[in-house]
Design a protein around this motif. Sequence first.
Motif, PDB file in Angstrom:
ATOM      1  N   SER A   1      29.450  10.155 -25.339  1.00 41.21           N
ATOM      2  CA  SER A   1      28.729   9.177 -24.523  1.00 41.21           C
ATOM      3  C   SER A   1      29.567   7.927 -24.308  1.00 41.21           C
ATOM      4  O   SER A   1      29.637   7.394 -23.201  1.00 41.21           O
ATOM      5  CB  SER A   1      27.416   8.758 -25.196  1.00 41.21           C
ATOM      6  OG  SER A   1      26.547   9.852 -25.277  1.00 41.21           O
ATOM      7  N   ASN A   2      30.198   7.453 -25.386  1.00 35.90           N
ATOM      8  CA  ASN A   2      31.020   6.251 -25.263  1.00 35.90           C
ATOM      9  C   ASN A   2      32.211   6.482 -24.347  1.00 35.90           C
ATOM     10  O   ASN A   2      32.562   5.615 -23.554  1.00 35.90           O
ATOM     11  CB  ASN A   2      31.477   5.772 -26.643  1.00 35.90           C
ATOM     12  CG  ASN A   2      30.331   5.111 -27.393  1.00 35.90           C
ATOM     13  OD1 ASN A   2      29.457   4.490 -26.789  1.00 35.90           O
ATOM     14  ND2 ASN A   2      30.311   5.278 -28.697  1.00 35.90           N
ATOM     15  N   ALA A   3      32.822   7.658 -24.478  1.00 36.00           N
ATOM     16  CA  ALA A   3      33.960   7.976 -23.606  1.00 36.00           C
ATOM     17  C   ALA A   3      33.492   8.022 -22.154  1.00 36.00           C
ATOM     18  O   ALA A   3      34.159   7.514 -21.241  1.00 36.00           O
ATOM     19  CB  ALA A   3      34.571   9.316 -24.007  1.00 36.00           C
ATOM     20  N   PHE A   4      32.323   8.596 -21.940  1.00 36.56           N
ATOM     21  CA  PHE A   4      31.812   8.725 -20.579  1.00 36.56           C
ATOM     22  C   PHE A   4      31.441   7.355 -20.012  1.00 36.56           C
ATOM     23  O   PHE A   4      31.646   7.089 -18.824  1.00 36.56           O
ATOM     24  CB  PHE A   4      30.606   9.667 -20.560  1.00 36.56           C
ATOM     25  CG  PHE A   4      30.194  10.024 -19.168  1.00 36.56           C
ATOM     26  CD1 PHE A   4      31.034  10.770 -18.356  1.00 36.56           C
ATOM     27  CD2 PHE A   4      28.983   9.591 -18.646  1.00 36.56           C
ATOM     28  CE1 PHE A   4      30.677  11.080 -17.057  1.00 36.56           C
ATOM     29  CE2 PHE A   4      28.623   9.902 -17.352  1.00 36.56           C
ATOM     30  CZ  PHE A   4      29.465  10.641 -16.559  1.00 36.56           C
ATOM     31  N   LEU A   5      30.930   6.504 -20.873  1.00 31.21           N
ATOM     32  CA  LEU A   5      30.591   5.142 -20.463  1.00 31.21           C
ATOM     33  C   LEU A   5      31.825   4.447 -19.894  1.00 31.21           C
ATOM     34  O   LEU A   5      31.767   3.776 -18.868  1.00 31.21           O
ATOM     35  CB  LEU A   5      30.055   4.369 -21.673  1.00 31.21           C
ATOM     36  CG  LEU A   5      29.406   3.013 -21.406  1.00 31.21           C
ATOM     37  CD1 LEU A   5      28.207   3.160 -20.500  1.00 31.21           C
ATOM     38  CD2 LEU A   5      28.978   2.365 -22.728  1.00 31.21           C
ATOM     39  N   LYS A   6      32.964   4.634 -20.561  1.00 33.11           N
ATOM     40  CA  LYS A   6      34.220   4.031 -20.076  1.00 33.11           C
ATOM     41  C   LYS A   6      34.556   4.563 -18.683  1.00 33.11           C
ATOM     42  O   LYS A   6      35.005   3.820 -17.812  1.00 33.11           O
ATOM     43  CB  LYS A   6      35.365   4.356 -21.032  1.00 33.11           C
ATOM     44  CG  LYS A   6      35.299   3.568 -22.320  1.00 33.11           C
ATOM     45  CD  LYS A   6      36.707   3.089 -22.738  1.00 33.11           C
ATOM     46  CE  LYS A   6      36.608   2.193 -23.969  1.00 33.11           C
ATOM     47  NZ  LYS A   6      36.244   2.977 -25.182  1.00 33.11           N
ATOM     48  N   THR A   7      34.362   5.861 -18.502  1.00 29.51           N
ATOM     49  CA  THR A   7      34.633   6.467 -17.193  1.00 29.51           C
ATOM     50  C   THR A   7      33.754   5.824 -16.124  1.00 29.51           C
ATOM     51  O   THR A   7      34.207   5.522 -15.028  1.00 29.51           O
ATOM     52  CB  THR A   7      34.352   7.987 -17.236  1.00 29.51           C
ATOM     53  OG1 THR A   7      35.128   8.544 -18.296  1.00 29.51           O
ATOM     54  CG2 THR A   7      34.711   8.663 -15.938  1.00 29.51           C
ATOM     55  N   LEU A   8      32.493   5.618 -16.463  1.00 30.67           N
ATOM     56  CA  LEU A   8      31.569   5.036 -15.478  1.00 30.67           C
ATOM     57  C   LEU A   8      31.871   3.578 -15.178  1.00 30.67           C
ATOM     58  O   LEU A   8      31.517   3.069 -14.116  1.00 30.67           O
ATOM     59  CB  LEU A   8      30.123   5.153 -15.964  1.00 30.67           C
ATOM     60  CG  LEU A   8      29.492   6.536 -15.952  1.00 30.67           C
ATOM     61  CD1 LEU A   8      27.997   6.439 -16.169  1.00 30.67           C
ATOM     62  CD2 LEU A   8      29.779   7.279 -14.652  1.00 30.67           C
ATOM     63  N   GLU A   9      32.515   2.910 -16.128  1.00 30.05           N
ATOM     64  CA  GLU A   9      32.870   1.510 -15.868  1.00 30.05           C
ATOM     65  C   GLU A   9      33.888   1.399 -14.747  1.00 30.05           C
ATOM     66  O   GLU A   9      33.873   0.467 -13.974  1.00 30.05           O
ATOM     67  CB  GLU A   9      33.387   0.846 -17.150  1.00 30.05           C
ATOM     68  CG  GLU A   9      32.236   0.417 -18.052  1.00 30.05           C
ATOM     69  CD  GLU A   9      32.668   0.076 -19.475  1.00 30.05           C
ATOM     70  OE1 GLU A   9      33.886   0.037 -19.754  1.00 30.05           O
ATOM     71  OE2 GLU A   9      31.767  -0.134 -20.302  1.00 30.05           O
ATOM     72  N   GLU A  10      34.797   2.372 -14.680  1.00 29.57           N
ATOM     73  CA  GLU A  10      35.767   2.397 -13.581  1.00 29.57           C
ATOM     74  C   GLU A  10      35.896   3.820 -13.055  1.00 29.57           C
ATOM     75  O   GLU A  10      36.860   4.512 -13.329  1.00 29.57           O
ATOM     76  CB  GLU A  10      37.131   1.895 -14.065  1.00 29.57           C
ATOM     77  CG  GLU A  10      37.195   0.384 -14.190  1.00 29.57           C
ATOM     78  CD  GLU A  10      38.569  -0.094 -14.637  1.00 29.57           C
ATOM     79  OE1 GLU A  10      39.532   0.161 -13.884  1.00 29.57           O
ATOM     80  OE2 GLU A  10      38.647  -0.683 -15.713  1.00 29.57           O
ATOM     81  N   PRO A  11      34.905   4.235 -12.294  1.00 25.97           N
ATOM     82  CA  PRO A  11      34.881   5.639 -11.851  1.00 25.97           C
ATOM     83  C   PRO A  11      36.014   5.987 -10.874  1.00 25.97           C
ATOM     84  O   PRO A  11      36.379   7.143 -10.746  1.00 25.97           O
ATOM     85  CB  PRO A  11      33.519   5.777 -11.180  1.00 25.97           C
ATOM     86  CG  PRO A  11      33.062   4.398 -10.861  1.00 25.97           C
ATOM     87  CD  PRO A  11      33.739   3.477 -11.813  1.00 25.97           C
ATOM     88  N   GLY A  12      36.583   4.992 -10.218  1.00 28.37           N
ATOM     89  CA  GLY A  12      37.634   5.271  -9.230  1.00 28.37           C
ATOM     90  C   GLY A  12      37.033   5.487  -7.855  1.00 28.37           C
ATOM     91  O   GLY A  12      35.881   5.911  -7.717  1.00 28.37           O
ATOM     92  N   ALA A  13      37.834   5.202  -6.830  1.00 29.84           N
ATOM     93  CA  ALA A  13      37.329   5.303  -5.459  1.00 29.84           C
ATOM     94  C   ALA A  13      36.958   6.735  -5.111  1.00 29.84           C
ATOM     95  O   ALA A  13      37.676   7.669  -5.459  1.00 29.84           O
ATOM     96  CB  ALA A  13      38.383   4.789  -4.484  1.00 29.84           C
ATOM     97  N   GLY A  14      35.855   6.911  -4.444  1.00 30.81           N
ATOM     98  CA  GLY A  14      35.457   8.230  -3.969  1.00 30.81           C
ATOM     99  C   GLY A  14      35.045   9.207  -5.062  1.00 30.81           C
ATOM    100  O   GLY A  14      34.945  10.402  -4.838  1.00 30.81           O
ATOM    101  N   ARG A  15      34.810   8.699  -6.272  1.00 35.12           N
ATOM    102  CA  ARG A  15      34.390   9.589  -7.354  1.00 35.12           C
ATOM    103  C   ARG A  15      32.894   9.410  -7.615  1.00 35.12           C
ATOM    104  O   ARG A  15      32.413   8.283  -7.744  1.00 35.12           O
ATOM    105  CB  ARG A  15      35.156   9.293  -8.644  1.00 35.12           C
ATOM    106  CG  ARG A  15      36.672   9.373  -8.496  1.00 35.12           C
ATOM    107  CD  ARG A  15      37.102  10.749  -8.006  1.00 35.12           C
ATOM    108  NE  ARG A  15      38.517  10.995  -8.228  1.00 35.12           N
ATOM    109  CZ  ARG A  15      39.486  10.650  -7.392  1.00 35.12           C
ATOM    110  NH1 ARG A  15      39.187  10.044  -6.265  1.00 35.12           N
ATOM    111  NH2 ARG A  15      40.746  10.934  -7.666  1.00 35.12           N
TER     112      ARG A  15
END
Length: 285
Positions: free
Chosen positions: A132-146
């Motif tokens: 969950s924590n790792a995924f949270l980081k991803t959601l903080e900067e999902p990247g353009a068009g993701r």
Amino acid sequence: MAKTTQSGVLGVDGALAMQRRLLRYLQGGRVHQAILLTGPDVSLKLDIGKAIARFLLCKNPENNNFCGECSNCRRIEKEIHPDVVILREPEEDTIKIETIREVTHQMGILPLEGEKKVCLIDECHRMNQAASNAFLKTLEEPGAGRYFLLMTTQPGSLLPTLLSRMVQFPFKPETELPLEDETETAEFSSLFQKFLEQGNPMTVTSALTEKDRTLRFLQFLETQLRGATLSGKTALPSLKNLPQESLTEKFHAVLDLEGRLRSNASYALMLEDLLRQHFSQPLRN
Ligand SMILES: [Zn+2]
């Protein structure tokens, strides 16, 4: 042209109202990069997740909806599109950090065909704390068009920080909220007007002490914002002078709060915050 491919998404009885809301939301333009679909029906949610992916990647959108027939639509339906990462029916009970890292890695690679990539994660409540924590980081900067589309039958098991990053669409046909009636709409209008005149969010929050009623108030705001955006028709005249961008921004803020509210008890504070941040200044001039 028969749109049989859409029927699983837009024609399921019972969940229709929410699906219409979802479609309206998608058609609104700026789609949030993290969407959470919640509800008891696992297969319905996956169908809807795939429909959102098609909506985002369709090559020949018609009537502001996906066509269901282009190669993108067809491959997403068959779950073989290279730019759509699907994590479904996890083999183990827990979705581990390694899996999330792999998904994040795949989503970080440039799309093979277009400019967007979509990731679907089924039963996402199975993520453990580290995942969950790792995924949270991803959601903080999902990247353009993701875009990340998550599904769960147990939203209550997700980290609140994770929930707060996603727009929620609950599919619970049996507990669908009744549409606001005319009396209530008039009441909401006058409450909102009073708030604009006095500038005090408490005017509204003190009158909305029940969660369901607060949710209906937010739906009322969404309807008014949509009306003002699409046709200029709204019960709140003060919205008419706002630029489209501002209306869209407010619409998303309201929708976002509605999602968070469904999983959070401190709704009065959250509503007060929304009114203060998004509706106080620009409308009182
Ligand atoms: Zn298509």
